[in-house]
Design a protein around this motif. Structure first.
Motif, PDB file in Angstrom:
ATOM      1  N   PHE A  74       0.978  -1.179   0.002  1.00  0.00           N
ATOM      2  CA  PHE A  74       0.106   0.041  -0.113  1.00  0.00           C
ATOM      3  C   PHE A  74       0.912   1.284   0.241  1.00  0.00           C
ATOM      4  O   PHE A  74       0.573   2.157  -0.597  1.00  0.00           O
ATOM      5  CB  PHE A  74      -0.716  -0.058   1.320  1.00  0.00           C
ATOM      6  CG  PHE A  74      -1.658   1.273   1.211  1.00  0.00           C
ATOM      7  CD1 PHE A  74      -2.990   1.404   0.308  1.00  0.00           C
ATOM      8  CD2 PHE A  74      -1.551   2.267   2.183  1.00  0.00           C
ATOM      9  CE1 PHE A  74      -3.682   2.486   0.532  1.00  0.00           C
ATOM     10  CE2 PHE A  74      -2.578   3.394   2.363  1.00  0.00           C
ATOM     11  CZ  PHE A  74      -3.406   3.633   1.564  1.00  0.00           C
ATOM     12  N   SER A  75       1.880   1.377   0.778  1.00  0.00           N
ATOM     13  CA  SER A  75       2.702   2.504   0.921  1.00  0.00           C
ATOM     14  C   SER A  75       4.168   2.486   0.077  1.00  0.00           C
ATOM     15  O   SER A  75       4.849   3.246   0.206  1.00  0.00           O
ATOM     16  CB  SER A  75       3.279   2.615   2.486  1.00  0.00           C
ATOM     17  OG  SER A  75       3.703   1.483   2.875  1.00  0.00           O
ATOM     18  N   ARG A  80       4.408  -3.069  -4.744  1.00  0.00           N
ATOM     19  CA  ARG A  80       3.233  -3.284  -5.730  1.00  0.00           C
ATOM     20  C   ARG A  80       3.425  -3.732  -6.947  1.00  0.00           C
ATOM     21  O   ARG A  80       2.981  -4.695  -7.703  1.00  0.00           O
ATOM     22  CB  ARG A  80       2.242  -2.107  -5.514  1.00  0.00           C
ATOM     23  CG  ARG A  80       1.002  -2.365  -6.381  1.00  0.00           C
ATOM     24  CD  ARG A  80       0.169  -1.119  -6.198  1.00  0.00           C
ATOM     25  NE  ARG A  80      -0.373  -0.537  -5.167  1.00  0.00           N
ATOM     26  CZ  ARG A  80      -1.522  -0.891  -4.551  1.00  0.00           C
ATOM     27  NH1 ARG A  80      -2.294  -1.822  -5.231  1.00  0.00           N
ATOM     28  NH2 ARG A  80      -1.944  -0.477  -3.459  1.00  0.00           N
ATOM     29  N   GLU A 119      -9.589   0.307 -15.518  1.00  0.00           N
ATOM     30  CA  GLU A 119      -8.594   1.030 -14.843  1.00  0.00           C
ATOM     31  C   GLU A 119      -7.297   0.425 -15.522  1.00  0.00           C
ATOM     32  O   GLU A 119      -6.257   1.516 -15.614  1.00  0.00           O
ATOM     33  CB  GLU A 119      -8.392   0.555 -13.361  1.00  0.00           C
ATOM     34  CG  GLU A 119      -9.523   1.410 -12.445  1.00  0.00           C
ATOM     35  CD  GLU A 119     -10.968   0.680 -12.358  1.00  0.00           C
ATOM     36  OE1 GLU A 119     -11.791   1.225 -11.649  1.00  0.00           O
ATOM     37  OE2 GLU A 119     -11.115  -0.270 -13.157  1.00  0.00           O
ATOM     38  N   GLU A 154     -16.968   7.283   5.039  1.00  0.00           N
ATOM     39  CA  GLU A 154     -16.063   5.888   4.835  1.00  0.00           C
ATOM     40  C   GLU A 154     -16.433   5.381   3.729  1.00  0.00           C
ATOM     41  O   GLU A 154     -15.285   5.040   2.538  1.00  0.00           O
ATOM     42  CB  GLU A 154     -16.266   4.865   5.881  1.00  0.00           C
ATOM     43  CG  GLU A 154     -15.671   5.090   7.199  1.00  0.00           C
ATOM     44  CD  GLU A 154     -16.198   4.326   8.237  1.00  0.00           C
ATOM     45  OE1 GLU A 154     -15.026   4.043   9.321  1.00  0.00           O
ATOM     46  OE2 GLU A 154     -17.001   3.759   8.223  1.00  0.00           O
ATOM     47  N   GLU A 156     -17.950   7.087   0.942  1.00  0.00           N
ATOM     48  CA  GLU A 156     -17.480   7.690   0.039  1.00  0.00           C
ATOM     49  C   GLU A 156     -15.830   7.581  -0.492  1.00  0.00           C
ATOM     50  O   GLU A 156     -15.490   7.829  -1.654  1.00  0.00           O
ATOM     51  CB  GLU A 156     -17.744   9.308   0.271  1.00  0.00           C
ATOM     52  CG  GLU A 156     -19.138   9.763   0.166  1.00  0.00           C
ATOM     53  CD  GLU A 156     -19.488  11.147   0.688  1.00  0.00           C
ATOM     54  OE1 GLU A 156     -18.774  11.609   1.481  1.00  0.00           O
ATOM     55  OE2 GLU A 156     -20.617  11.573   0.622  1.00  0.00           O
ATOM     56  N   ALA A 157     -15.167   7.616   0.608  1.00  0.00           N
ATOM     57  CA  ALA A 157     -13.565   7.396   0.307  1.00  0.00           C
ATOM     58  C   ALA A 157     -13.348   6.070  -0.276  1.00  0.00           C
ATOM     59  O   ALA A 157     -12.493   6.145  -1.162  1.00  0.00           O
ATOM     60  CB  ALA A 157     -13.179   7.492   1.895  1.00  0.00           C
ATOM     61  N   ARG A 158     -14.075   5.026  -0.194  1.00  0.00           N
ATOM     62  CA  ARG A 158     -13.922   3.969  -0.851  1.00  0.00           C
ATOM     63  C   ARG A 158     -14.220   3.931  -2.257  1.00  0.00           C
ATOM     64  O   ARG A 158     -13.456   3.470  -3.391  1.00  0.00           O
ATOM     65  CB  ARG A 158     -14.626   2.711  -0.162  1.00  0.00           C
ATOM     66  CG  ARG A 158     -14.079   2.269   1.230  1.00  0.00           C
ATOM     67  CD  ARG A 158     -14.584   0.885   1.739  1.00  0.00           C
ATOM     68  NE  ARG A 158     -13.951   0.576   2.804  1.00  0.00           N
ATOM     69  CZ  ARG A 158     -14.238  -0.624   3.562  1.00  0.00           C
ATOM     70  NH1 ARG A 158     -14.637  -1.706   3.007  1.00  0.00           N
ATOM     71  NH2 ARG A 158     -13.643  -0.900   4.588  1.00  0.00           N
ATOM     72  N   ALA A 160     -14.394   6.471  -4.055  1.00  0.00           N
ATOM     73  CA  ALA A 160     -13.608   7.715  -4.534  1.00  0.00           C
ATOM     74  C   ALA A 160     -12.066   7.083  -5.003  1.00  0.00           C
ATOM     75  O   ALA A 160     -11.187   7.503  -5.788  1.00  0.00           O
ATOM     76  CB  ALA A 160     -13.124   8.651  -3.549  1.00  0.00           C
ATOM     77  N   SER A 161     -11.760   5.978  -4.316  1.00  0.00           N
ATOM     78  CA  SER A 161     -10.673   5.301  -4.647  1.00  0.00           C
ATOM     79  C   SER A 161     -10.676   4.485  -5.951  1.00  0.00           C
ATOM     80  O   SER A 161      -9.565   3.897  -6.348  1.00  0.00           O
ATOM     81  CB  SER A 161     -10.217   4.093  -3.522  1.00  0.00           C
ATOM     82  OG  SER A 161     -10.824   2.946  -3.719  1.00  0.00           O
ATOM     83  N   GLN A 162     -11.823   4.545  -6.541  1.00  0.00           N
ATOM     84  CA  GLN A 162     -11.885   3.703  -7.601  1.00  0.00           C
ATOM     85  C   GLN A 162     -12.449   4.653  -9.092  1.00  0.00           C
ATOM     86  O   GLN A 162     -12.496   5.854  -8.677  1.00  0.00           O
ATOM     87  CB  GLN A 162     -13.142   2.614  -7.856  1.00  0.00           C
ATOM     88  CG  GLN A 162     -12.816   1.670  -6.738  1.00  0.00           C
ATOM     89  CD  GLN A 162     -13.881   0.509  -6.725  1.00  0.00           C
ATOM     90  OE1 GLN A 162     -15.006   0.828  -7.329  1.00  0.00           O
ATOM     91  NE2 GLN A 162     -13.691  -0.667  -6.365  1.00  0.00           N
TER      92      GLN A 162
END
Length: 229
Positions: A74-75, A80, A119, A154, A156-158, A160-162
């Motif tokens: 992830f970081s 990745r 994607e 929470e 909305e954040a998920r 927004a990641s797509q």
């Protein structure tokens, strides 16, 4: 036979569409299932992952702790990328095996269920058609909050990641709108299936393969005659 790419977004209802397709007897290849299979112990990808990421990512039973591995990549984008370079070739090999199996069984088309189809954009060139399971943003948000027990922030954040569903919609050749009830979605899938079954695209693929096989057969025959005479 031709390939149809299927994708959606979080809580858009892709699993509902896949269930209907399976009920109809369609050939569906699930990229997520394959991705989990190729990292099981005794597989090539598993050995490479443990070699590069260490045994600390393993459970006591030897299986990979996906959460621990996810925390590492992830970081660290370079890690990745390394993981993808290990798993993607193995996933693609297994997908190809299954595609060939369905081709030999005489299916007109095969559905490739790929969550990140739009994607990554690497596999769309192999698809005759692409299908997006869509639902409007308010419905998507509501379903995700209810399904996962998330707060609005929470959820909305998920989402927004797509890549937004409205963006994916522009890239797909067919849309299944899952904003309504299950029966409405089912009817759309039935219509799509009928359209794909009636398509003559699979004939061109079979003719091409038949031509290649015939050509190879003729070449073998000529070579045999040459060596026998």
């Amino acid at each position: 036979m031709f390939l149809v790419g299927l994708s959606g977004g979080i809580a858009s209802g892709k699993s509902t569409v896949v269930a209907v397709l399976r009920e109809l007897g369609c050939a569906v290849i699930d990229a997520d299932v394959i991705a989990r299979e190729v990292v099981q112990p005794h597989f090539k990808a598993y050995r490479q992952i443990v070699r590069y990421f260490g045994t600390e990512i393993l459970f006591e039973n030897g299986e990979i702790n996906r959460e621990a591995l996810g925390n590492i990549i992830f970081s660290h984008p370079e890690k990745r990328q390394l993981l993808n370079s290990i798993t993607h070739p193995e996933i693609q090999k297994e997908m190809l095996k299954q595609i060939l199996k369905y081709f030999m069984l005489g299916y007109h088309y095969v559905i490739l269920d790929i969550p990140l189809l739009f994607e990554t954009n690497r596999l769309t060139k192999f698809m005759k058609y692409t299908v997006l399971v869509y639902c409007d943003p308010p419905t998507q948000l509501s379903r995700l909050m209810k399904r996962n027990g998330l707060s609005q922030a929470e959820a909305e954040a998920r989402i927004a990641s797509q890549l937004p569903l409205d963006e994916k919609r522009k890239l797909a050749s067919h849309i299944i709108d899952n904003s309504g009830d299950r029966e409405s979605t089912r009817q759309q899938v039935l219509r799509l299936h009928a359209r794909l079954e009636d398509s003559l695209d699979f004939l061109w693929a079979r003719l091409a393969v038949g031509t290649v096989v015939s050509g190879l057969g003729g070449l073998v025959y000529l070579l045999l005659r040459h060596f026998i005479s």
